[in-house]
Design an enzyme around this catalytic site. Structure first.
Site, PDB file in Angstrom:
ATOM      1  N   HIS A  54      54.306  37.878  32.671  1.00  0.00           N
ATOM      2  CA  HIS A  54      53.208  38.850  32.573  1.00  0.00           C
ATOM      3  C   HIS A  54      53.401  39.729  31.349  1.00  0.00           C
ATOM      4  O   HIS A  54      54.386  40.463  31.237  1.00  0.00           O
ATOM      5  CB  HIS A  54      53.158  39.724  33.823  1.00  0.00           C
ATOM      6  CG  HIS A  54      51.937  40.597  33.903  1.00  0.00           C
ATOM      7  ND1 HIS A  54      50.676  40.092  34.077  1.00  0.00           N
ATOM      8  CD2 HIS A  54      51.785  41.941  33.838  1.00  0.00           C
ATOM      9  CE1 HIS A  54      49.790  41.082  34.122  1.00  0.00           C
ATOM     10  NE2 HIS A  54      50.441  42.218  33.975  1.00  0.00           N
ATOM     11  N   HIS A  56      51.050  42.112  28.247  1.00  0.00           N
ATOM     12  CA  HIS A  56      49.924  42.590  27.453  1.00  0.00           C
ATOM     13  C   HIS A  56      50.497  42.863  26.065  1.00  0.00           C
ATOM     14  O   HIS A  56      51.006  43.952  25.785  1.00  0.00           O
ATOM     15  CB  HIS A  56      49.330  43.871  28.036  1.00  0.00           C
ATOM     16  CG  HIS A  56      49.030  43.798  29.506  1.00  0.00           C
ATOM     17  ND1 HIS A  56      48.200  42.851  30.045  1.00  0.00           N
ATOM     18  CD2 HIS A  56      49.453  44.557  30.546  1.00  0.00           C
ATOM     19  CE1 HIS A  56      48.113  43.036  31.363  1.00  0.00           C
ATOM     20  NE2 HIS A  56      48.872  44.062  31.679  1.00  0.00           N
ATOM     21  N   GLN A  59      50.256  46.124  23.684  1.00  0.00           N
ATOM     22  CA  GLN A  59      50.822  47.406  24.088  1.00  0.00           C
ATOM     23  C   GLN A  59      52.204  47.658  23.493  1.00  0.00           C
ATOM     24  O   GLN A  59      52.702  48.786  23.520  1.00  0.00           O
ATOM     25  CB  GLN A  59      50.864  47.500  25.618  1.00  0.00           C
ATOM     26  CG  GLN A  59      49.484  47.589  26.232  1.00  0.00           C
ATOM     27  CD  GLN A  59      49.500  47.660  27.751  1.00  0.00           C
ATOM     28  OE1 GLN A  59      50.519  47.971  28.366  1.00  0.00           O
ATOM     29  NE2 GLN A  59      48.367  47.354  28.374  1.00  0.00           N
ATOM     30  N   TYR A 120      43.230  40.523  27.969  1.00  0.00           N
ATOM     31  CA  TYR A 120      41.926  41.088  28.326  1.00  0.00           C
ATOM     32  C   TYR A 120      41.239  41.836  27.191  1.00  0.00           C
ATOM     33  O   TYR A 120      40.128  42.335  27.348  1.00  0.00           O
ATOM     34  CB  TYR A 120      42.030  42.007  29.546  1.00  0.00           C
ATOM     35  CG  TYR A 120      43.030  43.141  29.465  1.00  0.00           C
ATOM     36  CD1 TYR A 120      42.778  44.279  28.727  1.00  0.00           C
ATOM     37  CD2 TYR A 120      44.217  43.081  30.184  1.00  0.00           C
ATOM     38  CE1 TYR A 120      43.671  45.322  28.671  1.00  0.00           C
ATOM     39  CE2 TYR A 120      45.128  44.120  30.143  1.00  0.00           C
ATOM     40  CZ  TYR A 120      44.857  45.234  29.388  1.00  0.00           C
ATOM     41  OH  TYR A 120      45.759  46.266  29.344  1.00  0.00           O
ATOM     42  N   HIS A 205      41.069  40.341  36.894  1.00  0.00           N
ATOM     43  CA  HIS A 205      41.997  41.432  36.583  1.00  0.00           C
ATOM     44  C   HIS A 205      42.584  42.079  37.830  1.00  0.00           C
ATOM     45  O   HIS A 205      43.803  42.226  37.959  1.00  0.00           O
ATOM     46  CB  HIS A 205      41.298  42.501  35.737  1.00  0.00           C
ATOM     47  CG  HIS A 205      42.183  43.649  35.371  1.00  0.00           C
ATOM     48  ND1 HIS A 205      42.330  44.769  36.176  1.00  0.00           N
ATOM     49  CD2 HIS A 205      42.981  43.857  34.293  1.00  0.00           C
ATOM     50  CE1 HIS A 205      43.172  45.609  35.616  1.00  0.00           C
ATOM     51  NE2 HIS A 205      43.581  45.081  34.463  1.00  0.00           N
ATOM     52  N   HIS A 230      46.427  41.316  39.074  1.00  0.00           N
ATOM     53  CA  HIS A 230      47.097  42.544  39.505  1.00  0.00           C
ATOM     54  C   HIS A 230      46.746  42.801  40.975  1.00  0.00           C
ATOM     55  O   HIS A 230      45.591  42.652  41.370  1.00  0.00           O
ATOM     56  CB  HIS A 230      46.609  43.747  38.692  1.00  0.00           C
ATOM     57  CG  HIS A 230      47.007  43.732  37.256  1.00  0.00           C
ATOM     58  ND1 HIS A 230      46.100  43.879  36.228  1.00  0.00           N
ATOM     59  CD2 HIS A 230      48.212  43.617  36.654  1.00  0.00           C
ATOM     60  CE1 HIS A 230      46.728  43.858  35.061  1.00  0.00           C
ATOM     61  NE2 HIS A 230      48.015  43.689  35.295  1.00  0.00           N
ATOM     62  N   GLU A 233      49.175  47.807  42.855  1.00  0.00           N
ATOM     63  CA  GLU A 233      50.134  48.394  41.927  1.00  0.00           C
ATOM     64  C   GLU A 233      50.293  49.893  42.124  1.00  0.00           C
ATOM     65  O   GLU A 233      51.411  50.419  42.031  1.00  0.00           O
ATOM     66  CB  GLU A 233      49.683  48.124  40.488  1.00  0.00           C
ATOM     67  CG  GLU A 233      50.573  48.756  39.437  1.00  0.00           C
ATOM     68  CD  GLU A 233      50.076  48.559  38.015  1.00  0.00           C
ATOM     69  OE1 GLU A 233      50.786  48.967  37.078  1.00  0.00           O
ATOM     70  OE2 GLU A 233      48.967  48.001  37.837  1.00  0.00           O
ATOM     71  N   HIS A 267      52.866  42.814  40.292  1.00  0.00           N
ATOM     72  CA  HIS A 267      53.367  44.123  40.726  1.00  0.00           C
ATOM     73  C   HIS A 267      53.593  44.181  42.237  1.00  0.00           C
ATOM     74  O   HIS A 267      54.728  44.179  42.686  1.00  0.00           O
ATOM     75  CB  HIS A 267      52.451  45.273  40.273  1.00  0.00           C
ATOM     76  CG  HIS A 267      52.281  45.365  38.803  1.00  0.00           C
ATOM     77  ND1 HIS A 267      53.350  45.429  37.928  1.00  0.00           N
ATOM     78  CD2 HIS A 267      51.169  45.383  38.016  1.00  0.00           C
ATOM     79  CE1 HIS A 267      52.912  45.490  36.698  1.00  0.00           C
ATOM     80  NE2 HIS A 267      51.591  45.454  36.715  1.00  0.00           N
ATOM     81  N   ASP A 318      55.163  42.976  30.862  1.00  0.00           N
ATOM     82  CA  ASP A 318      53.969  43.787  31.068  1.00  0.00           C
ATOM     83  C   ASP A 318      53.613  44.637  29.843  1.00  0.00           C
ATOM     84  O   ASP A 318      53.116  44.128  28.850  1.00  0.00           O
ATOM     85  CB  ASP A 318      54.152  44.638  32.311  1.00  0.00           C
ATOM     86  CG  ASP A 318      52.841  45.277  32.789  1.00  0.00           C
ATOM     87  OD1 ASP A 318      51.795  45.037  32.161  1.00  0.00           O
ATOM     88  OD2 ASP A 318      52.858  46.008  33.786  1.00  0.00           O
TER      89      ASP A 318
END
Length: 452
Positions: A54, A56, A59, A120, A205, A230, A233, A267, A318
């Protein structure tokens, strides 16, 4: 063909000595022999390399920049989220590609062989589509071609700003698609997945961002490939779903969605004991991100109960605030110890804590990405890593004890070589293309200074 000879290797059957592993030109393990003389490339300890389940990627450029107190003295995931929204509005496709390549390079250097990218960030600032609908997904694929990491691309379906179906806010507008446009975007993304070990999945999502009717039919709409989502979480998420839909997130998902071994639930830090055991029995993988979950105050996944119920698990980075395989495993185990006042909670009668965790994430990551990997055996992708047993941190250690020393006493600097589907991308602890990837990343950070 490549030949690797290891003094010791962790095979599907367990630890073995004097191991020869042959890798064919397609990147698969073609033969394994034990107890044979040294030949080919010699390494001290050879292990299967796991999946980062997982991520992103974008970030990563925010890492270390969100540790100041926001305007609300009760700073939380939700205030961090607003900072993230403001940042991502500055990102161009060129930025996304450079950041993703940097992240994937770090993953490989940490010991991961595959990146499951939960992608995303689809559209332009303001929400208009790019001329090429899957432009940003194509940039993720381009990054993987540069870094040589295995890729499980997970385009994300994001429809609403909450369970009440409200419109997406300014920070979320780049994510948004209705089901028809999402399907077209996903098909366009898959068109450029040319690596033989690359894979395409689907990702609603979350319960708060996708409509009930579409969630209920995701498995039928996308009958092939893994599905990631997800789930449970944050406490506020649980409260919102329960208020809007009359059930807690895990309860609603189990009652209304066809959850099985294709699913990876990310999560799951806000589950009751009963939900934990029920979701474990569904055969879905729990995609855990202990470093990010700690950073954002998500809560503690009930790993011991999950494992005792036969649940599969994997780990991912993540938010990419840190990309550290050994640290993800250590943080997962230490969270259980802190909560329960225990030690070596994951250990069993025949396996140490580190070995049991490592075995679990190898198997769970392979299942969650439908990747024939996570094990050193004939026919599997040659996803492999070596550890530096000459290091003082591993000196005199062997087998399970060496794994424990890496995870609990060392760090990922002990990773020396990494292969992804036979692509030997990390040697001497560094990626083959590190200088050019780092240079492009630094240029991107300079271009984003105003946003950062």
């Amino acid at each position: 063909m490549q030949t690797i000879w290891a003094e010791t290797a962790l095979l599907s059957s367990g630890w073995a000595s004097d191991v020869r592993v042959d890798v064919d030109d397609a990147g698969r393990i073609s033969a394994i022999e034990t107890g044979v003389p040294a030949t080919g490339q010699r390494v001290p300890m050879l292990l299967p390399a796991p999946v980062n389940v997982h991520s992103h990627a974008f970030q990563r450029a925010m890492a270390g920049l969100t540790e100041k107190r926001g305007p609300d003295p009760r700073d939380s995931f939700w205030t961090w989220r607003q900072l993230m929204f403001r940042f991502l509005d500055r990102l161009t496709p060129d930025h996304i590609e450079a950041i993703t390549a940097f992240v994937q390079m770090e993953m490989l250097e940490a010991g991961y062989a595959c990146n499951a990218e939960f992608h995303y960030l689809h559209h332009q600032p303001g929400g208009a589509a790019y001329d090429t609908l899957a432009e940003t997904a194509h940039r993720v694929i381009a990054a993987s071609e540069q870094t040589g990491i295995g890729l499980c691309l997970l385009p994300v379906l994001y429809q609403f700003g909450g369970c009440d179906g409200r419109d997406l806010g300014p920070g979320q507008i780049r994510f948004g698609n209705d089901l028809e446009r999402y399907t077209a975007l996903r098909e366009d993304a898959g068109r450029l997945l040319n690596a033989p070990d690359a894979n395409l999945g689907a990702s609603p999502h979350s319960l708060r961002a996708v409509g009930r009717e579409d969630l209920a039919q995701v498995a039928q709409l996308f009958p092939q490939g893994p599905i990631h989502m997800h789930l449970a979480e944050q406490r506020a998420e649980v409260t919102e779903v329960e208020a809007a839909w009359g059930a807690r997130p895990v309860e609603w998902a189990l009652q209304n969605m066809e959850i099985d071994s294709r699913w990876c639930m990310i999560h799951c830090t806000q589950m009751t004991s009963e939900e934990t055991e029920a979701l474990a029995r569904s055969q879905a993988v729990a995609g855990l991100c202990p470093i990010t979950e700690s950073s954002l105050g998500d809560g503690i996944f009930d790993g011991i109960r999950w494992a005792n119920a036969g649940g599969a698990m994997a780990v991912g980075s993540d938010s990419n605030i840190r990309i550290a395989l050994a640290e993800e495993l250590r943080t997962l185990d230490y969270s259980q110890r802190l909560r329960d006042g225990s030690r070596a909670a994951f250990a069993s009668a025949d396996k140490s804590t580190g070995r049991r965790l490592f075995d679990a994430v190898l198997e769970g990551g392979a299942q969650a990405t439908q990747r024939q990997a996570g094990k050193l055996e004939v026919g599997a992708w040659a996803d492999m890593l070596t550890l530096d047993t000459g290091s003082e941190h591993l000196w005199g250690r062997k087998d399970d004890t060496a794994l424990d020393a890496w995870i609990f006493a060392g760090d990922d600097r002990l990773v020396r070589d990494v292969w992804s589907a036979g692509r030997h991308m990390v040697t001497g602890g560094q990626h083959r293309r590190r200088p050019e990837i780092v240079a492009a990343y630094k240029q991107t950070i300079d271009a984003l200074k105003a946003a950062l």
